[in-house]
Design a protein around this motif. Structure first.
Motif, PDB file in Angstrom:
ATOM      1  N   GLY A 147       0.819  -1.195   0.000  1.00  9.34           N
ATOM      2  CA  GLY A 147       0.000   0.000   0.000  1.00  9.34           C
ATOM      3  C   GLY A 147       0.860   1.254   0.000  1.00  9.34           C
ATOM      4  N   LEU A 148       0.580   2.159   0.927  1.00  7.39           N
ATOM      5  CA  LEU A 148       1.315   3.423   1.004  1.00  7.39           C
ATOM      6  C   LEU A 148       2.517   3.349   1.952  1.00  7.39           C
ATOM      7  CD1 LEU A 148      -1.677   5.946   1.121  1.00  7.39           C
ATOM      8  CD2 LEU A 148      -0.295   5.283  -0.868  1.00  7.39           C
ATOM      9  N   LYS A 149       2.837   2.159   2.427  1.00  7.61           N
ATOM     10  CA  LYS A 149       3.937   2.046   3.390  1.00  7.61           C
ATOM     11  C   LYS A 149       5.275   2.449   2.771  1.00  7.61           C
ATOM     12  CE  LYS A 149       1.779  -1.603   6.162  1.00  7.61           C
ATOM     13  NZ  LYS A 149       1.886  -3.016   6.640  1.00  7.61           N
ATOM     14  N   ASN A 150       5.461   2.180   1.481  1.00  3.57           N
ATOM     15  CA  ASN A 150       6.694   2.606   0.829  1.00  3.57           C
ATOM     16  C   ASN A 150       6.867   4.123   0.900  1.00  3.57           C
ATOM     17  OD1 ASN A 150       7.794   0.137   0.030  1.00  3.57           O
ATOM     18  ND2 ASN A 150       6.639   0.088  -1.890  1.00  3.57           N
ATOM     19  N   TYR A 151       5.765   4.845   0.711  1.00  3.85           N
ATOM     20  CA  TYR A 151       5.831   6.311   0.737  1.00  3.85           C
ATOM     21  C   TYR A 151       6.071   6.823   2.151  1.00  3.85           C
ATOM     22  CZ  TYR A 151       4.008   6.072  -4.011  1.00  3.85           C
ATOM     23  OH  TYR A 151       3.843   5.799  -5.354  1.00  3.85           O
ATOM     24  N   VAL A 152       5.435   6.188   3.128  1.00  9.20           N
ATOM     25  CA  VAL A 152       5.635   6.603   4.527  1.00  9.20           C
ATOM     26  C   VAL A 152       7.086   6.378   4.934  1.00  9.20           C
ATOM     27  CG1 VAL A 152       4.981   6.139   6.916  1.00  9.20           C
ATOM     28  CG2 VAL A 152       3.228   6.143   5.132  1.00  9.20           C
ATOM     29  N   THR A 153       7.629   5.220   4.582  1.00 11.78           N
ATOM     30  CA  THR A 153       9.029   4.937   4.894  1.00 11.78           C
ATOM     31  C   THR A 153       9.960   5.888   4.152  1.00 11.78           C
ATOM     32  OG1 THR A 153       8.460   2.605   5.175  1.00 11.78           O
ATOM     33  CG2 THR A 153      10.794   3.135   4.926  1.00 11.78           C
ATOM     34  N   LEU A 154       9.582   6.225   2.933  1.00 13.10           N
ATOM     35  CA  LEU A 154      10.418   7.062   2.079  1.00 13.10           C
ATOM     36  C   LEU A 154      10.642   8.441   2.685  1.00 13.10           C
ATOM     37  CD1 LEU A 154      11.763   6.874  -0.775  1.00 13.10           C
ATOM     38  CD2 LEU A 154       9.713   8.026  -1.652  1.00 13.10           C
ATOM     39  N   VAL A 155       9.577   9.099   3.117  1.00 12.58           N
ATOM     40  CA  VAL A 155       9.720  10.471   3.619  1.00 12.58           C
ATOM     41  C   VAL A 155      10.462  10.501   4.958  1.00 12.58           C
ATOM     42  CG1 VAL A 155       7.673  11.280   2.411  1.00 12.58           C
ATOM     43  CG2 VAL A 155       7.438  10.353   4.735  1.00 12.58           C
ATOM     44  N   GLN A 156      10.613   9.353   5.612  1.00 16.09           N
ATOM     45  CA  GLN A 156      11.359   9.281   6.873  1.00 16.09           C
ATOM     46  C   GLN A 156      12.796   8.793   6.670  1.00 16.09           C
ATOM     47  OE1 GLN A 156       8.894   6.629   9.166  1.00 16.09           O
ATOM     48  NE2 GLN A 156       7.340   8.195   9.608  1.00 16.09           N
ATOM     49  N   TYR A 204      17.726  -4.696  -4.244  1.00 20.52           N
ATOM     50  CA  TYR A 204      16.774  -4.714  -5.342  1.00 20.52           C
ATOM     51  C   TYR A 204      15.365  -4.369  -4.863  1.00 20.52           C
ATOM     52  CZ  TYR A 204      20.573  -7.164  -7.713  1.00 20.52           C
ATOM     53  OH  TYR A 204      21.782  -7.497  -8.245  1.00 20.52           O
ATOM     54  N   ARG A 205      15.232  -3.180  -4.268  1.00 21.23           N
ATOM     55  CA  ARG A 205      13.929  -2.748  -3.754  1.00 21.23           C
ATOM     56  C   ARG A 205      13.213  -1.914  -4.827  1.00 21.23           C
ATOM     57  NH1 ARG A 205      14.533  -0.407   2.189  1.00 21.23           N
ATOM     58  NH2 ARG A 205      15.951   1.061   1.185  1.00 21.23           N
ATOM     59  N   PHE A 206      12.651  -2.600  -5.807  1.00 31.49           N
ATOM     60  CA  PHE A 206      12.040  -1.907  -6.931  1.00 31.49           C
ATOM     61  C   PHE A 206      10.777  -1.152  -6.516  1.00 31.49           C
ATOM     62  CE2 PHE A 206      14.905  -4.575  -9.216  1.00 31.49           C
ATOM     63  CZ  PHE A 206      15.149  -3.920 -10.418  1.00 31.49           C
ATOM     64  N   GLY A 207      10.031  -1.675  -5.578  1.00 31.27           N
ATOM     65  CA  GLY A 207       8.850  -0.969  -5.108  1.00 31.27           C
ATOM     66  C   GLY A 207       9.213   0.337  -4.433  1.00 31.27           C
ATOM     67  N   TYR A 208      10.221   0.287  -3.591  1.00 27.81           N
ATOM     68  CA  TYR A 208      10.682   1.477  -2.875  1.00 27.81           C
ATOM     69  C   TYR A 208      11.247   2.503  -3.858  1.00 27.81           C
ATOM     70  CZ  TYR A 208      12.702   3.889   1.190  1.00 27.81           C
ATOM     71  OH  TYR A 208      13.007   4.802   2.181  1.00 27.81           O
ATOM     72  N   ALA A 209      12.042   2.030  -4.824  1.00 28.68           N
ATOM     73  CA  ALA A 209      12.613   2.929  -5.829  1.00 28.68           C
ATOM     74  C   ALA A 209      11.521   3.546  -6.694  1.00 28.68           C
ATOM     75  CB  ALA A 209      13.614   2.179  -6.696  1.00 28.68           C
ATOM     76  N   SER A 210      10.499   2.770  -7.033  1.00 25.86           N
ATOM     77  CA  SER A 210       9.399   3.289  -7.847  1.00 25.86           C
ATOM     78  C   SER A 210       8.621   4.361  -7.093  1.00 25.86           C
ATOM     79  CB  SER A 210       8.459   2.151  -8.249  1.00 25.86           C
ATOM     80  OG  SER A 210       9.132   1.213  -9.067  1.00 25.86           O
ATOM     81  N   LEU A 240       7.172   9.954  -6.616  1.00 25.16           N
ATOM     82  CA  LEU A 240       7.057  11.127  -5.758  1.00 25.16           C
ATOM     83  C   LEU A 240       7.817  12.310  -6.346  1.00 25.16           C
ATOM     84  CD1 LEU A 240       6.035  12.332  -3.108  1.00 25.16           C
ATOM     85  CD2 LEU A 240       8.096  11.459  -1.988  1.00 25.16           C
ATOM     86  N   MET A 241       9.031  12.084  -6.839  1.00 25.37           N
ATOM     87  CA  MET A 241       9.811  13.168  -7.428  1.00 25.37           C
ATOM     88  C   MET A 241       9.175  13.651  -8.728  1.00 25.37           C
ATOM     89  SD  MET A 241      12.083  13.784  -5.248  1.00 25.37           S
ATOM     90  CE  MET A 241      12.893  15.038  -6.231  1.00 25.37           C
ATOM     91  N   LEU A 242       8.564  12.736  -9.485  1.00 24.49           N
ATOM     92  CA  LEU A 242       7.855  13.151 -10.699  1.00 24.49           C
ATOM     93  C   LEU A 242       6.720  14.104 -10.360  1.00 24.49           C
ATOM     94  CD1 LEU A 242       7.256  12.897 -13.744  1.00 24.49           C
ATOM     95  CD2 LEU A 242       5.862  10.897 -13.194  1.00 24.49           C
ATOM     96  N   LEU A 243       5.964  13.807  -9.309  1.00 13.78           N
ATOM     97  CA  LEU A 243       4.857  14.674  -8.906  1.00 13.78           C
ATOM     98  C   LEU A 243       5.366  16.029  -8.427  1.00 13.78           C
ATOM     99  CD1 LEU A 243       2.628  12.079  -6.999  1.00 13.78           C
ATOM    100  CD2 LEU A 243       2.249  13.040  -9.281  1.00 13.78           C
ATOM    101  N   VAL A 244       6.454  16.024  -7.653  1.00 14.75           N
ATOM    102  CA  VAL A 244       7.015  17.283  -7.141  1.00 14.75           C
ATOM    103  C   VAL A 244       7.488  18.170  -8.285  1.00 14.75           C
ATOM    104  CG1 VAL A 244       8.916  18.292  -5.815  1.00 14.75           C
ATOM    105  CG2 VAL A 244       7.642  16.350  -4.884  1.00 14.75           C
ATOM    106  N   PHE A 245       8.228  17.604  -9.222  1.00 15.63           N
ATOM    107  CA  PHE A 245       8.772  18.409 -10.315  1.00 15.63           C
ATOM    108  C   PHE A 245       7.695  18.803 -11.319  1.00 15.63           C
ATOM    109  CE2 PHE A 245      12.724  17.436  -8.457  1.00 15.63           C
ATOM    110  CZ  PHE A 245      13.681  18.270  -9.017  1.00 15.63           C
TER     111      PHE A 245
END
Length: 288
Positions: A46-55, A254-260, A265-270
């Protein structure tokens, strides 16, 4: 007749756009919601990759470096481009000068990175020249200076391109406007300030959007300049592109989900930056 001919011309481009842009984007969105090693089954997160990412401190550093490249390096690129535009417009031999400053754009970023490293290594060309004036060798490439040197290298690479773009817009300005300004007593700076800048604003706006898009894709120069034959650059100089590579192919995880998730996220920001920039610089077109 025109309606019947519309789709035969539009369909091929639309199909290519869907296959090579829309499809991969949807795939990245799906992968970003999963844990995946690039092969085998996916595990839903789910959104756990994004939550982990911003931290993640490494992502925070990469995001900060991307913003520095966008704002600080971009600011230096455009200031240097404006200065060169003002100088080249009224100098003799400007065609040769344009070719010289444009040359780094034609060379591979990896080659430029290797040359940049040779110039600034401890016993390199720059320290050798400074040594002739009694200056002690400077550690240009230590960890505290490396990102600054990367920024300077990116300015050198890109300033020729953006000077050429701005000069192309300046060359469209009628010469009689400069002649009238000169007759009114305007000096070179005043002609640039009140004639060149206002009438080339549309071109500068497009160049700013191009830089915003380009800054998120910078990869090979940082990778080749800061890395070694066996290791990636230190995480202190990573930007968003290197973070995506490091989390997918650059390590054994090889964390493709995390990298994606990072890439999306960077695509949305830019994308937000591009939309905001276009709104801030929008104006009615000038005719002259």
């Amino acid at each position: 007749m025109r309606r019947r001919m519309f789709w035969p011309f539009v369909a091929p481009a639309t199909a290519l756009f869907v296959v090579f842009f829309v499809g991969p984007t949807i795939g990245v969105i799906w992968i970003s919601l999963n844990e995946w090693a690039g092969a085998g089954p996916m595990s839903w997160r789910g959104l756990k990759n994004y939550v982990t990412l911003v931290q993640d401190p490494t992502f925070q550093t990469a995001f900060s470096n991307s913003m520095k490249i966008l704002v600080l390096v971009g600011g230096c690129v455009f200031l240097a481009s404006f200065a060169l535009t003002a100088a080249l417009r009224e100098m003799k031999g400007k065609r040769l000068a344009r070719s010289i400053i444009f040359f780094p754009v034609l060379v591979s970023g990896i080659v430029i990175a290797l040359v940049w490293g040779i110039l600034f290594q401890h016993g390199g060309t720059v320290n050798s020249v400074l040594g002739n004036f009694g200056v002690e060798p400077i550690s240009w490439l230590n960890s505290s200076n490396m990102f600054t040197m990367i920024g300077l290298g990116m300015v050198w690479i890109n300033v020729g391109l953006y000077t050429t773009i701005i000069l192309a817009g300046v060359d469209r300005i009628p010469i009689y406007l400069y002649e009238e300004a000169s007759l009114a007593g305007a000096n070179a700076w005043q002609r640039f300030r009140y004639v060149t800048l206002p009438l080339s604003r549309d071109v500068v706006s497009v160049a700013a959007v191009l830089w915003t898009i380009e800054s998120i894709k910078i990869f090979e120069f940082i990778f080749a300049f800061g890395g070694t034959t066996n290791d990636m650059p230190p995480t202190s100089v990573w930007n968003s592109a290197l973070f995506v590579y490091g989390e997918s192919f650059g390590s054994s995880a090889y964390r493709f989900g995390y990298a994606s998730a990072s890439a999306l996220l960077m695509l949305l920001v830019f994308t937000a930056f591009v939309v905001l920039l276009r709104r801030l610089t929008h104006r009615e077109p000038l005719e002259f």
